[in-house]
Design an enzyme around this catalytic site. Structure first.
Site, PDB file in Angstrom:
ATOM      1  N   ARG A  62     -10.933  49.558  -6.095  1.00 58.33           N
ATOM      2  CA  ARG A  62     -10.455  49.321  -7.396  1.00 58.33           C
ATOM      3  C   ARG A  62     -12.004  50.264  -8.202  1.00 58.33           C
ATOM      4  NH1 ARG A  62      -9.561  43.034  -7.302  1.00 58.33           N
ATOM      5  NH2 ARG A  62      -7.581  43.088  -8.457  1.00 58.33           N
ATOM      6  N   ARG A  76       0.939  -0.893  -0.073  1.00 62.26           N
ATOM      7  CA  ARG A  76       0.293  -0.104  -0.019  1.00 62.26           C
ATOM      8  C   ARG A  76       0.634   1.325  -0.193  1.00 62.26           C
ATOM      9  NH1 ARG A  76      -4.388  -1.195   4.357  1.00 62.26           N
ATOM     10  NH2 ARG A  76      -5.457  -0.393   3.766  1.00 62.26           N
ATOM     11  N   CYS A 102      -2.025  42.641  -3.116  1.00 61.31           N
ATOM     12  CA  CYS A 102      -3.969  42.919  -3.478  1.00 61.31           C
ATOM     13  C   CYS A 102      -3.656  42.370  -4.108  1.00 61.31           C
ATOM     14  CB  CYS A 102      -4.198  43.947  -3.004  1.00 61.31           C
ATOM     15  SG  CYS A 102      -3.404  45.032  -4.714  1.00 61.31           S
ATOM     16  N   GLY A 149       0.640  43.900  -6.916  1.00 57.63           N
ATOM     17  CA  GLY A 149      -0.025  43.475  -7.569  1.00 57.63           C
ATOM     18  C   GLY A 149      -0.191  42.708  -8.335  1.00 57.63           C
ATOM     19  N   THR A 150      -0.255  40.688  -7.420  1.00 56.35           N
ATOM     20  CA  THR A 150       0.702  40.289  -7.704  1.00 56.35           C
ATOM     21  C   THR A 150       0.066  39.530  -9.386  1.00 56.35           C
ATOM     22  OG1 THR A 150       0.137  38.617  -5.928  1.00 56.35           O
ATOM     23  CG2 THR A 150       1.978  39.196  -5.813  1.00 56.35           C
ATOM     24  N   ASN A 151      -1.511  39.709  -9.444  1.00 53.99           N
ATOM     25  CA  ASN A 151      -2.005  39.622 -10.651  1.00 53.99           C
ATOM     26  C   ASN A 151      -0.972  40.105 -11.950  1.00 53.99           C
ATOM     27  OD1 ASN A 151      -4.007  38.558  -8.635  1.00 53.99           O
ATOM     28  ND2 ASN A 151      -5.167  40.230  -9.331  1.00 53.99           N
ATOM     29  N   ASP A 152      -1.024  41.282 -11.885  1.00 50.48           N
ATOM     30  CA  ASP A 152      -0.388  41.955 -12.595  1.00 50.48           C
ATOM     31  C   ASP A 152       1.348  40.694 -12.992  1.00 50.48           C
ATOM     32  OD1 ASP A 152      -1.544  42.832 -15.415  1.00 50.48           O
ATOM     33  OD2 ASP A 152      -2.444  44.902 -13.418  1.00 50.48           O
ATOM     34  N   ARG A 200      -7.289  52.789  -4.845  1.00 47.26           N
ATOM     35  CA  ARG A 200      -6.188  52.983  -6.015  1.00 47.26           C
ATOM     36  C   ARG A 200      -7.265  53.701  -7.178  1.00 47.26           C
ATOM     37  NH1 ARG A 200      -5.265  47.936  -9.140  1.00 47.26           N
ATOM     38  NH2 ARG A 200      -7.561  48.135  -9.460  1.00 47.26           N
ATOM     39  N   GLU A 239       3.225  46.023  -9.233  1.00 48.10           N
ATOM     40  CA  GLU A 239       2.971  44.825 -10.158  1.00 48.10           C
ATOM     41  C   GLU A 239       3.547  44.057 -11.763  1.00 48.10           C
ATOM     42  OE1 GLU A 239      -1.361  45.831 -10.747  1.00 48.10           O
ATOM     43  OE2 GLU A 239      -0.739  47.950 -10.870  1.00 48.10           O
ATOM     44  N   HIS A 257     -12.218  38.721 -15.122  1.00 41.97           N
ATOM     45  CA  HIS A 257     -13.208  39.416 -14.722  1.00 41.97           C
ATOM     46  C   HIS A 257     -14.375  38.998 -13.439  1.00 41.97           C
ATOM     47  CE1 HIS A 257     -17.110  42.190 -14.469  1.00 41.97           C
ATOM     48  NE2 HIS A 257     -15.486  43.134 -14.354  1.00 41.97           N
TER      49      HIS A 257
HETATM   50  C1  PEP Z   1      -2.943  42.865  -9.591  1.00 41.74           C
HETATM   51  O1  PEP Z   1      -2.783  43.244 -10.803  1.00 41.74           O
HETATM   52  O2  PEP Z   1      -2.534  42.157  -8.796  1.00 41.74           O
HETATM   53  C2  PEP Z   1      -4.318  44.070  -8.504  1.00 41.74           C
HETATM   54  C3  PEP Z   1      -4.393  42.938  -7.563  1.00 41.74           C
HETATM   55  O3  PEP Z   1      -4.980  44.330  -9.610  1.00 41.74           O
HETATM   56  P1  PEP Z   1      -5.805  44.052 -10.785  1.00 41.74           P
HETATM   57  O4  PEP Z   1      -6.302  43.070 -10.132  1.00 41.74           O
HETATM   58  O5  PEP Z   1      -6.769  45.262 -10.673  1.00 41.74           O
HETATM   59  O6  PEP Z   1      -4.976  44.651 -11.784  1.00 41.74           O
HETATM   60 MG    MG Z   2      -3.056  45.298 -11.859  1.00 44.63          MG
END
Ligand code: PEP
Ligand code: MG
Length: 880
Positions: A565, A94, A836, A771-774, A621, A750, A458
């Site tokens: 935002r 196992r 964020c 802004g860790t998304n960008d 922002r 970012e 989005h």
């Molecule tokens: C990001 O880029 O992490 C961020 C918080 O800004 P947005 O998602 O609005 O581009």
């Molecule tokens: Mg951003």
């Protein structure tokens, strides 16, 4: 001395989890230290698994030698031999990784049977039917797991034998039927693989061990690891253990038990067992298992011993145990114990009860609850019975948790009109993808389903912010037609008004109106949160754009807003009209006129956000997305705008065409807008400062320090330029008001260049917010909206283990963050730093944020409790 790759149970202990895996280390603890009745066995280490992969999926001689040595020992201690014609040794093989991965990897039982041993086994047990049943099951399991011969071939033969005899159930087959099956199964094996079924138990064992190592990388294990943040290089251990049998008559049995209820956390032994049965029979559901309490009458001594040992195990491990046991002719054996999986509600109750019982301290209690699981307590869930009966028609990304059911609508307007707010029914908004314009419709819907878009699309981001259930990126949907109001999924065409149900926590989609219920939050929840707050260092803020979100987040413990935002505020009511006028202006004067219409709205929104946060920090922002996202789409809207602007339709169309960009995410957005149109930054500054002054006046005891955040900065001079507009405007307003209110101007980090030049940028920024998304998008060069389309092949090919948009890439993006924090603080020692992006609500990313010394994380409102708990766990882990 040769490295040790194999440990007997009596050589290990619970502190060797990394090496022996969860199952192996606990079997060792029970054998070595607790002297419990455990069938003899040994564990091949997780390091051997890593070695197997490093060695091109093969075992070195050193490892196989050690396995053979231990096998000899196993024969000696049991006084039985592999393949013995009188009384053969049989073993189970196992898997057992460091973290439990139930059902993800492979198991093989009854190993050691062959044409000769089966006769010995029949003699010894006095039950030839049982012996041949075990043998045919073993051939079936071995062929499937080790040699990957399709299960269905075997099922077909079973059906055929039963049909010929006119019987319905497997249990009705007699020994001759089973002998016939053994013959047929061996033929299937030979036909499929061109060789005979292995008769040498040593070969069987090596094959099984290799198969378990291989199963570490099967597709379902890879998916499970990604979902549970388990690294791929941990590997699994393999446990080889002497078989014991629960199906030797009515003094034998097998079962599973918990020391507390895994659903509610209630204390007491919960479990089930079956007399005269093997583990498989319990699972197969042919017979109904008995509750464990009835064992007291059936076998009082065994029951007493079981209760004592089970309670002892919980007291030893100081946690709820999930145990497997077998009774062989009146003798109790334990086969496994582990800290039991549990619901969030149970986890909280158990943690609190264990503290009250003096078994664990508060810090340990905090680490016992899986932070992500708190989601279950905050959103509606499906009624389990209703869910069982529901028809699943597809699945996609679990973008925002919760359960939702309602009538399908296709436009934001319809969601508003036909939704509960419009005095209609519950609705599910189904879109190809959502855009900022859909915001009110999204707000009105119980759930959102999109055909396109990833976890940071989005729809996903906005839905999470609202706490609305969302399933995104369902590419199996075909023929979505927003005009005709229909779409097709799983061969069924749904029209407006048809019911569907979404599970935003799993990504599953169901046909019909599946009943949901509000999740109940027990009183212990607040107690655990209190402990988390006591031990965490990181502050937790929220990403909120509306007073409603801000209030919700505050209720859930947010200590401020880390990201508002502002563009999300432009869609309520008539605001979009003024905003479009602003975008479609030719001159500064025209633009200023439109901005003047928007300013009071923004000011009022900001006031409400400040009020909701009761004097705690609020970061606003400035306008960020490319303006093209906001322009009118329909002919009617274009005409309306032309009229108010005193322009021709063609002029408006030309302006709109001029705003089109090939690569809008890298285009005219972020602070670049404020560089081109300083009057936008001027208006937004005015709204922020006026709102803060008013709120300060209303609440003299609050210390209002508004924070203005400039997005998408890549160069210090760029920030300086925008900042000048901000400070000129703010200083003037504050002086005019006769106030000494302070405010801060900071920036988002970012873009990789901003991180790399953080020492320059920090000269002009009082705070950094990542802004860790960008930053992820720009560091990888992966579009945040489209990466979902190809990431699956990255997982399949073991290039990535997880989605970098959901779990922070600490090796690359994280390195940039750490560099920016260290270098920014060299220039400005009181620089405060936060995050964020979506990662601000992800527990493993929060651990990293704690490590690099950020001051706060900011996440969507419903993730605030998760972040509070994860922040405490990070602090406690770092302390340890
Ligand atoms: C990001 O880029 O992490 C961020 C918080 O800004 P947005 O998602 O609005 O581009
Ligand atoms: Mg951003």
């Amino acid at each position: 001395m040769a490295k040790k790759w194999v440990y007997k149970f009596e050589e290990g202990g619970a502190d060797m989890r990394n090496l022996l895996g969860g199952k192996g280390c606990n079997l060792a603890e029970m054998t070595h230290y607790l002297h419990m009745p455990i069938p003899h066995g040994f564990t091949i280490t997780t390091e051997a698994c890593t070695e197997y992969y490093n060695n091109g999926k093969g075992l070195t001689k050193e490892i196989t030698d050690q396995i053979e040595e231990n096998l000899k020992w196993l024969e000696e201690v049991n006084g039985k031999k592999f393949g013995d014609p009188d009384d053969p040794l049989l073993v189970s093989v196992r898997s057992g990784a460091r973290a439990s991965m139930p059902g993800m990897m492979d198991t093989i039982l009854n190993l050691g049977l062959n044409d000769v041993a089966v006769e010995g086994f029949a003699k010894k047990t006095g039950n030839p039917r049982f012996a041949y049943d075990s043998y045919r099951r073993f051939i079936q399991m071995y062929s499937d797991v080790v040699m990957e011969v399709s299960k269905s071939l075997f099922e077909k033969e079973i059906d055929d034998v039963k049909a010929k005899k006119g019987i319905k159930y497997d249990v009705e087959m007699d020994v001759d039927d089973l002998k016939e099956l053994v013959k047929r199964f061996k033929k299937i094996y030979k036909d499929a693989l061109g060789k005979d079924f292995p008769q040498d138990p040593q070969d069987q064992l090596m094959g099984a061990i290799l198969a378990v190592f291989r199963s570490w990388d099967n597709p379902r294990a890879i998916v499970y690891r990604r979902m549970n943040d388990i690294p791929g290089d941990w590997g699994t251990a393999v446990n080889v253990q002497t078989m014991v049998f629960g199906n030797k008559g009515n003094t034998s049995g097998t079962g599973v038990a918990f020391t507390r209820d895994p659903a509610t956390g209630e204390k007491g032994i919960f479990g089930e067992y079956l007399l005269n049965a093997q583990g498989e029979d319990v699972v197969a559901g042919v017979r109904t298992p008995q509750p464990i309490s009835t064992l007291e009458q059936a076998m009082p001594d065994v029951y007493k011993q079981f209760m004592e040992l089970a309670t002892g195990l919980e007291n030893h491990f100081h946690d709820m145990q999930d145990m497997e046991f077998t009774i062989e002719e009146g003798k109790l054996w334990f086969l496994q114990t582990r800290n039991g999986k549990r619901t969030a509600q149970a986890a909280i109750k158990i943690a609190c009860d264990l503290v009250d019982e003096g078994q664990i301290d508060e810090k340990t209690a905090v680490t016992r609850i899986e932070a992500k699981s708190l989601d279950q307590l905050l959103h509606p869930v499906f009624d389990p019975a209703a869910l069982k009966a529901a028809k699943k028609i597809g699945s996609a990304l679990p973008a925002s948790p919760g359960a939702a059911a309602g009538k399908v609508v296709f436009t934001a307007e319809d969601a508003k009109e036909q939704g509960i707010g419009g005095k209609g029914d519950r609705v599910i908004l189904v879109r190809l993808e959502t855009s900022p314009e859909d915001i009110e419709g999204m707000n009105a819907a119980q759930g959102i389903l999109t055909v396109r878009g990833g976890m940071t699309s989005h729809a996903a981001v906005v839905a999470r912010g609202m706490g609305t259930c969302c399933v995104s990126g369902c590419s199996d949907i075909t023929n979505i037609d927003e005009e005709k109001k229909e779409f097709t999924l799983a061969g069924i065409t749904f029209h407006e008004g048809d019911y569907i149900s979404l599970d935003g926590s799993t990504g599953n989609i169901y046909q019909g109106d599946v009943a949901t219920k509000e999740a109940s939050v027990a009183g212990d929840f607040a107690r655990v949160m209190g402990w988390a707050d006591k031990y965490r260092r990181l502050k937790v803020r929220t990403n909120a754009d509306t007073p409603r979100d801000a209030k919700k987040a505050r209720e859930l413990g947010a200590q401020g807003i880390g990201l508002c935002r502002t563009e999300h505020m432009f869609f309520n009511g008539n605001r979009i009209d003024a905003f479009r006028e602003m975008i479609c202006s030719d001159t500064v004067e025209e633009r200023k006129k439109a901005l003047a219409k928007i300013e009071p709205y923004q000011e009022d929104d900001f006031k409400q956000l400040y009020e909701a946060m009761e004097g705690d920090p609020v970061t606003i922002r400035f306008l960020d997305p490319p303006l093209h996202e906001f322009v009118p789409q329909t002919e009617e809207d274009i005409e309306k705008l032309a009229k108010t602007q005193g322009k021709t339709v063609q002029q408006i169309k030309d302006i709109i065409a001029g705003l089109k960009e090939f690569n809008p995410m890298m285009g005219h957005r972020g602070c670049r807008l404020a560089v081109t149109y300083p009057e936008i930054a001027e208006m937004q500054t005015t709204a922020v400062i006026k709102a803060a002054l008013a709120v300060q006046k209303a609440h003299p005891d609050w210390n209002m320090v508004p924070e203005i955040m400039i997005p998408l900065v890549c160069e210090e001079k760029e920030l300086k330029f925008v900042k000048k507009t901000v400070t000129d405007t703010a200083d003037k307003l504050i002086a005019e008001a006769g106030s000494d209110m302070k405010y801060e101007v900071g920036t988002m980090i970012e873009i990789p260049r901003a991180a790399l030049t953080a020492d320059e940028i920090a000269k002009d920024a009082q705070f950094f917010c990542f802004g860790t998304n960008d930053l992820t998008q720009m560091t990888f060069g992966f579009s945040r909206d489209d990466a979902g389309k190809f990431l699956d092949s990255y997982y399949e090919n073991k290039i990535f283990e997880s989605d970098p948009f959901a779990r922070l890439d600490t090796d690359g993006v994280g390195k940039l963050m750490k560099f920016a924090v260290d270098n920014g603080k060299k220039v400005r020692s009181d620089l405060h730093c936060g995050i964020c992006g979506e990662h601000g609500g992800d527990p493993s990313s929060i651990e990293f944020c704690d490590e690099i010394g950020l001051d706060y994380v900011s996440c969507s409102p419903f993730r605030v409790p998760i972040a509070r708990l994860a922040a405490a766990q990070a602090a406690i882990n770092h302390e340890n």
